[in-house]
Design a protein around this motif. Structure first.
Motif: not given
Ligand SMILES: NC(=O)c1ccc[n+]([C@@H]2O[C@H](COP(=O)([O-])OP(=O)(O)OC[C@H]3O[C@@H](n4cnc5c(N)ncnc54)[C@H](O)[C@@H]3O)[C@@H](O)[C@H]2O)c1
Length: 362
Positions: A245-262
């Motif tokens: 999960x390295x990179x995924x803790x912040x990564x998932x949050x970015x995906x979700x806050x961007x409404x999966x545009x990122x």
């Protein structure tokens, strides 16, 4: 053909990696001793590109074949889709010996895998991953699942495939976005496990981006070996497997806050670098290594900077992430390239600094 063995006792299996494997599948499966029926689960795009090649190969191997279609998209990873597939399997009189071949990316692998794990209490599963992400990650390790409402991968099982067939030629039709998703995960393996693999990327990233067959084969082979090693040590995700999960803790949050545009790979790249910055600020991860990481991510055409999103919302979203232990956010941080550690001792203000002050230094 290169092979990786995943050693899990009676659930052990082989990952086969090479060019042109798809058209040899029928001949290969013939000798394994399954029944005379096979079911391919795939999506319309993959079917139009590769469905007929696989079907022909299987029919000439003497199998009776049904192709079951699942429309594209993450929302298809659902109990409704599973229900429809159960009906279709039943119409085809699928038996306990009837293997399901999951031909597609991670969505197909996860939902077809879930159906294989549950139909008739389990039928054989063969993963034929067609995206780079699926070849380096999701087809290996036996995590199969569907989403439940907005909850991702909430209903699932650990169900290992009998075989994984990764045909490198198939990757040549991927879009650059789909390639980047897999590339981020493969670079991740270099950081968490194998500095030499990271250095391979530093030397060969241009060949990988241009879909050079030998470079792609090396990337899939080395990634599969690392994932297999981690899964062998922690099949049920109770400890070591967390490092994936390295990179995924912040990564998932970015995906979700961007409404999966990122996209997933982009978010993971930003997350890997932010985790590197946190570790650097803690005095652990050397600055030269951080610069190496940033430079490779840039050369892979992945983003290094957080897009225009509120840092507070990203931190809030992280708190909803499943890797939370008693209100603390769990992080996988690099010690050095090739070596990570797990900690839940990162303060939100440090995360904020790592995300917020993005442009000031590296
Ligand atoms: N089980 C696991 O361990 C695990 C690990 C990581 C990710 N996942 C899951 O994987 C999913 C994402 O998978 P993905 O990134 O492969 O996306 P995907 O399965 O949605 O595929 C992306 C798109 O690529 C197309 N495609 C697939 N192969 C192609 C090819 N060779 N040429 C052209 N187009 C092709 C598909 O039709 C689809 O439109 C998520 O649901 C995620 O949860 C599971």
């Amino acid at each position: 053909m290169r092979k990786v063995r995943v050693r899990l006792g009676s659930n052990s299996y082989e990952i086969q990696i090479g060019s042109g494997l798809l058209m040899q599948t029928g001949q290969h499966l013939k000798g394994i001793g399954f029944g005379d029926k096979l079911v391919i689960v795939t999506d319309p795009t993959v079917k139009s590109l590769y469905g007929n090649i696989l079907k022909q190969s299987l029919t000439s191997g003497g199998f009776k074949v049904a192709i079951l279609l699942v429309p594209e998209g993450e929302e298809q990873k659902s109990l409704e889709t599973a229900g429809r597939l159960y009906d279709e399997l039943s119409h085809f009189y699928a038996e306990r010996t009837t293997p399901i071949l999951a031909l597609g990316g991670g969505v197909i692998g996860d939902v077809a895998g879930f159906v294989a794990a549950t139909y008739l209490r389990g039928v054989p599963l063969i993963q034929i991953p067609t995206t780079l992400l699926a070849q380096v990650d999701s087809s290996i390790g036996g995590k199969v699942a569907v989403n439940y409402g907005r909850l991702k991968n909430k209903i699932g099982a650990f169900y290992q495939p009998r075989l994984v067939i990764s045909d490198i030629n198939i990757l040549k039709t991927l879009t650059s976005g789909e390639l980047s998703d897999g590339l981020a995960e493969a670079i991740k393996y270099g950081v968490i496990w194998d500095e030499d693999f990271f250095a391979y990327f530093e030397r060969n990233i241009d060949q990988v981006k241009s879909l050079d067959g030998r470079a792609l084969e090396t990337v899939v082979f080395r990634s599969a070996k690392i994932k297999a090693e981690v899964v062998e040590k922690d099949e049920r995700d109770l400890g070591l497997r967390n490092i994936l999960n390295y990179g995924h803790t912040i990564g998932h949050a970015i995906e979700s806050v961007s409404d999966f545009k990122v996209q997933h790979g982009e978010a993971v790249a930003i997350g890997m670098l932010a985790a590197g910055r946190i570790s650097n600020k803690l005095g652990i991860f050397d600055r030269n290594e951080l610069v190496r990481l940033k430079s490779l991510i840039e050369r892979a055409n992945l983003p290094t900077e957080i897009p225009d999103l509120e840092v507070a919302r990203i931190i809030q979203a992280m708190k909803h992430d499943k890797k939370i232990l008693k209100d603390k956010i769990r992080f996988i941080l690099p010690k050095s390239i090739g070596n990570v550690f797990i900690t839940d001792e990162v303060s939100p203000s440090l995360v904020e600094q790592a995300l917020g002050g993005w442009n000031e230094e590296t």
